[in-house]
Write a protein that holds these residues in place. Structure first.
Motif, PDB file in Angstrom:
ATOM      1  N   GLY A  36      -4.516  -7.602 -11.463  1.00 33.38           N
ATOM      2  CA  GLY A  36      -5.418  -6.471 -11.647  1.00 33.38           C
ATOM      3  C   GLY A  36      -5.922  -5.853 -10.357  1.00 33.38           C
ATOM      4  N   ASP A  37      -5.754  -6.541  -9.207  1.00 37.75           N
ATOM      5  CA  ASP A  37      -6.132  -5.937  -7.925  1.00 37.75           C
ATOM      6  C   ASP A  37      -5.211  -4.764  -7.652  1.00 37.75           C
ATOM      7  OD1 ASP A  37      -8.044  -7.907  -7.546  1.00 37.75           O
ATOM      8  OD2 ASP A  37      -6.875  -9.011  -6.039  1.00 37.75           O
ATOM      9  N   ARG A  38      -5.713  -3.781  -6.935  1.00 33.51           N
ATOM     10  CA  ARG A  38      -4.896  -2.610  -6.606  1.00 33.51           C
ATOM     11  C   ARG A  38      -4.204  -2.792  -5.259  1.00 33.51           C
ATOM     12  NH1 ARG A  38      -5.207   1.334 -10.228  1.00 33.51           N
ATOM     13  NH2 ARG A  38      -7.024   1.387 -11.563  1.00 33.51           N
ATOM     14  N   PHE A  39      -2.968  -2.288  -5.184  1.00 29.11           N
ATOM     15  CA  PHE A  39      -2.209  -2.344  -3.950  1.00 29.11           C
ATOM     16  C   PHE A  39      -2.794  -1.364  -2.942  1.00 29.11           C
ATOM     17  CE2 PHE A  39       0.814  -4.054  -6.968  1.00 29.11           C
ATOM     18  CZ  PHE A  39       1.396  -5.085  -6.246  1.00 29.11           C
ATOM     19  N   PRO A  40      -2.925  -1.796  -1.665  1.00 30.64           N
ATOM     20  CA  PRO A  40      -3.426  -0.887  -0.624  1.00 30.64           C
ATOM     21  C   PRO A  40      -2.330   0.071  -0.165  1.00 30.64           C
ATOM     22  CG  PRO A  40      -2.904  -3.006   0.340  1.00 30.64           C
ATOM     23  CD  PRO A  40      -2.690  -3.133  -1.155  1.00 30.64           C
ATOM     24  N   ASP A  41      -2.703   0.996   0.718  1.00 29.70           N
ATOM     25  CA  ASP A  41      -1.731   1.928   1.287  1.00 29.70           C
ATOM     26  C   ASP A  41      -0.709   1.169   2.112  1.00 29.70           C
ATOM     27  OD1 ASP A  41      -2.946   4.167   0.184  1.00 29.70           O
ATOM     28  OD2 ASP A  41      -4.191   4.529   1.950  1.00 29.70           O
ATOM     29  N   ASN A  42       0.494   1.730   2.189  1.00 28.08           N
ATOM     30  CA  ASN A  42       1.557   1.164   3.019  1.00 28.08           C
ATOM     31  C   ASN A  42       1.440   1.701   4.439  1.00 28.08           C
ATOM     32  OD1 ASN A  42       3.073   1.634   0.112  1.00 28.08           O
ATOM     33  ND2 ASN A  42       3.490  -0.322   1.039  1.00 28.08           N
ATOM     34  N   SER A  43       2.158   1.055   5.350  1.00 27.53           N
ATOM     35  CA  SER A  43       2.171   1.490   6.749  1.00 27.53           C
ATOM     36  C   SER A  43       2.857   2.844   6.903  1.00 27.53           C
ATOM     37  CB  SER A  43       2.917   0.474   7.617  1.00 27.53           C
ATOM     38  OG  SER A  43       2.278  -0.769   7.569  1.00 27.53           O
ATOM     39  N   ASN A  44       3.738   3.167   5.960  1.00 28.14           N
ATOM     40  CA  ASN A  44       4.468   4.424   6.038  1.00 28.14           C
ATOM     41  C   ASN A  44       4.901   4.824   4.626  1.00 28.14           C
ATOM     42  OD1 ASN A  44       7.345   4.982   5.766  1.00 28.14           O
ATOM     43  ND2 ASN A  44       7.785   4.046   7.729  1.00 28.14           N
ATOM     44  N   ASP A  45       5.043   6.125   4.418  1.00 23.30           N
ATOM     45  CA  ASP A  45       5.310   6.647   3.069  1.00 23.30           C
ATOM     46  C   ASP A  45       6.657   6.239   2.482  1.00 23.30           C
ATOM     47  OD1 ASP A  45       2.844   7.879   3.024  1.00 23.30           O
ATOM     48  OD2 ASP A  45       3.606   9.833   3.672  1.00 23.30           O
ATOM     49  N   ASP A  46       7.566   5.736   3.318  1.00 22.47           N
ATOM     50  CA  ASP A  46       8.892   5.336   2.847  1.00 22.47           C
ATOM     51  C   ASP A  46       8.924   3.872   2.418  1.00 22.47           C
ATOM     52  OD1 ASP A  46       9.893   7.860   3.341  1.00 22.47           O
ATOM     53  OD2 ASP A  46      10.531   7.348   5.368  1.00 22.47           O
ATOM     54  N   ARG A  47       7.763   3.274   2.171  1.00 20.75           N
ATOM     55  CA  ARG A  47       7.702   1.860   1.798  1.00 20.75           C
ATOM     56  C   ARG A  47       7.018   1.663   0.456  1.00 20.75           C
ATOM     57  NH1 ARG A  47       6.153  -0.978   7.580  1.00 20.75           N
ATOM     58  NH2 ARG A  47       7.930  -0.129   8.702  1.00 20.75           N
ATOM     59  N   HIS A  48       7.340   0.548  -0.169  1.00 21.30           N
ATOM     60  CA  HIS A  48       6.737   0.132  -1.436  1.00 21.30           C
ATOM     61  C   HIS A  48       6.317  -1.318  -1.280  1.00 21.30           C
ATOM     62  CE1 HIS A  48       8.324   3.676  -3.508  1.00 21.30           C
ATOM     63  NE2 HIS A  48       9.453   3.457  -2.861  1.00 21.30           N
ATOM     64  N   TRP A  49       5.619  -1.838  -2.267  1.00 18.88           N
ATOM     65  CA  TRP A  49       5.249  -3.257  -2.295  1.00 18.88           C
ATOM     66  C   TRP A  49       6.189  -3.991  -3.230  1.00 18.88           C
ATOM     67  CZ3 TRP A  49       2.071  -4.970   1.225  1.00 18.88           C
ATOM     68  CH2 TRP A  49       1.130  -4.108   1.770  1.00 18.88           C
ATOM     69  N   ALA A  50       6.521  -5.242  -2.897  1.00 19.31           N
ATOM     70  CA  ALA A  50       7.360  -6.094  -3.751  1.00 19.31           C
ATOM     71  C   ALA A  50       6.863  -7.526  -3.624  1.00 19.31           C
ATOM     72  CB  ALA A  50       8.820  -6.012  -3.320  1.00 19.31           C
ATOM     73  N   HIS A  51       7.167  -8.359  -4.618  1.00 17.73           N
ATOM     74  CA  HIS A  51       6.821  -9.784  -4.543  1.00 17.73           C
ATOM     75  C   HIS A  51       7.457 -10.379  -3.298  1.00 17.73           C
ATOM     76  CE1 HIS A  51       4.625 -11.050  -8.103  1.00 17.73           C
ATOM     77  NE2 HIS A  51       5.337 -10.187  -8.794  1.00 17.73           N
ATOM     78  N   ALA A  52       6.694 -11.183  -2.592  1.00 14.66           N
ATOM     79  CA  ALA A  52       7.248 -11.880  -1.418  1.00 14.66           C
ATOM     80  C   ALA A  52       8.181 -12.982  -1.892  1.00 14.66           C
ATOM     81  CB  ALA A  52       6.123 -12.465  -0.586  1.00 14.66           C
ATOM     82  N   PRO A  53       9.275 -13.185  -1.192  1.00 13.72           N
ATOM     83  CA  PRO A  53      10.171 -14.282  -1.573  1.00 13.72           C
ATOM     84  C   PRO A  53       9.454 -15.629  -1.430  1.00 13.72           C
ATOM     85  CG  PRO A  53      11.057 -13.048   0.304  1.00 13.72           C
ATOM     86  CD  PRO A  53       9.738 -12.459  -0.057  1.00 13.72           C
ATOM     87  N   LYS A  54       9.763 -16.551  -2.311  1.00  9.22           N
ATOM     88  CA  LYS A  54       9.159 -17.888  -2.234  1.00  9.22           C
ATOM     89  C   LYS A  54       9.731 -18.624  -1.042  1.00  9.22           C
ATOM     90  CE  LYS A  54       8.128 -18.060  -7.013  1.00  9.22           C
ATOM     91  NZ  LYS A  54       7.561 -18.771  -8.031  1.00  9.22           N
ATOM     92  N   PRO A  55       8.873 -19.328  -0.292  1.00  8.49           N
ATOM     93  CA  PRO A  55       9.379 -20.057   0.882  1.00  8.49           C
ATOM     94  C   PRO A  55      10.332 -21.174   0.469  1.00  8.49           C
ATOM     95  CG  PRO A  55       7.042 -20.515   0.519  1.00  8.49           C
ATOM     96  CD  PRO A  55       7.461 -19.492  -0.489  1.00  8.49           C
ATOM     97  N   GLN A  56      11.336 -21.385   1.296  1.00  9.28           N
ATOM     98  CA  GLN A  56      12.299 -22.464   1.065  1.00  9.28           C
ATOM     99  C   GLN A  56      11.770 -23.745   1.685  1.00  9.28           C
ATOM    100  OE1 GLN A  56      15.156 -22.016  -0.702  1.00  9.28           O
ATOM    101  NE2 GLN A  56      14.456 -19.932  -1.057  1.00  9.28           N
ATOM    102  N   HIS A  57      11.816 -24.848   0.976  1.00  7.40           N
ATOM    103  CA  HIS A  57      11.322 -26.123   1.513  1.00  7.40           C
ATOM    104  C   HIS A  57      12.466 -27.020   1.877  1.00  7.40           C
ATOM    105  CE1 HIS A  57       7.098 -25.446   0.716  1.00  7.40           C
ATOM    106  NE2 HIS A  57       7.486 -24.885  -0.428  1.00  7.40           N
TER     107      HIS A  57
END
Length: 57
Positions: A36-57
């Motif tokens: 429910g939190d809102r995504f902030p602005d991106n560093s540049n207009d040509d970008r979007h937000w996506a889930h971060a990849p899960k770290p490999q252990h």
């Protein structure tokens, strides 16, 4: 799935900036949002937000 600034996060988790088409970018912002939190602005207009990849252990 990609998200635009102002959209609500569907799940708790980490999100990173990606380029249009899903390409990785140099020094992307990485954030943690709760459901429910809102995504902030991106560093540049040509970008979007996506889930971060899960770290490999």
């Amino acid at each position: 799935m990609h998200f635009r600034p102002g959209s609500k996060a569907p799940n708790n988790g980490y999100y990173v900036e990606v380029g249009i088409g899903g390409s990785m970018v140099s020094n992307p912002k990485k954030i943690h949002l709760n459901t429910g939190d809102r995504f902030p602005d991106n560093s540049n207009d040509d970008r979007h937000w996506a889930h971060a990849p899960k770290p490999q252990h």
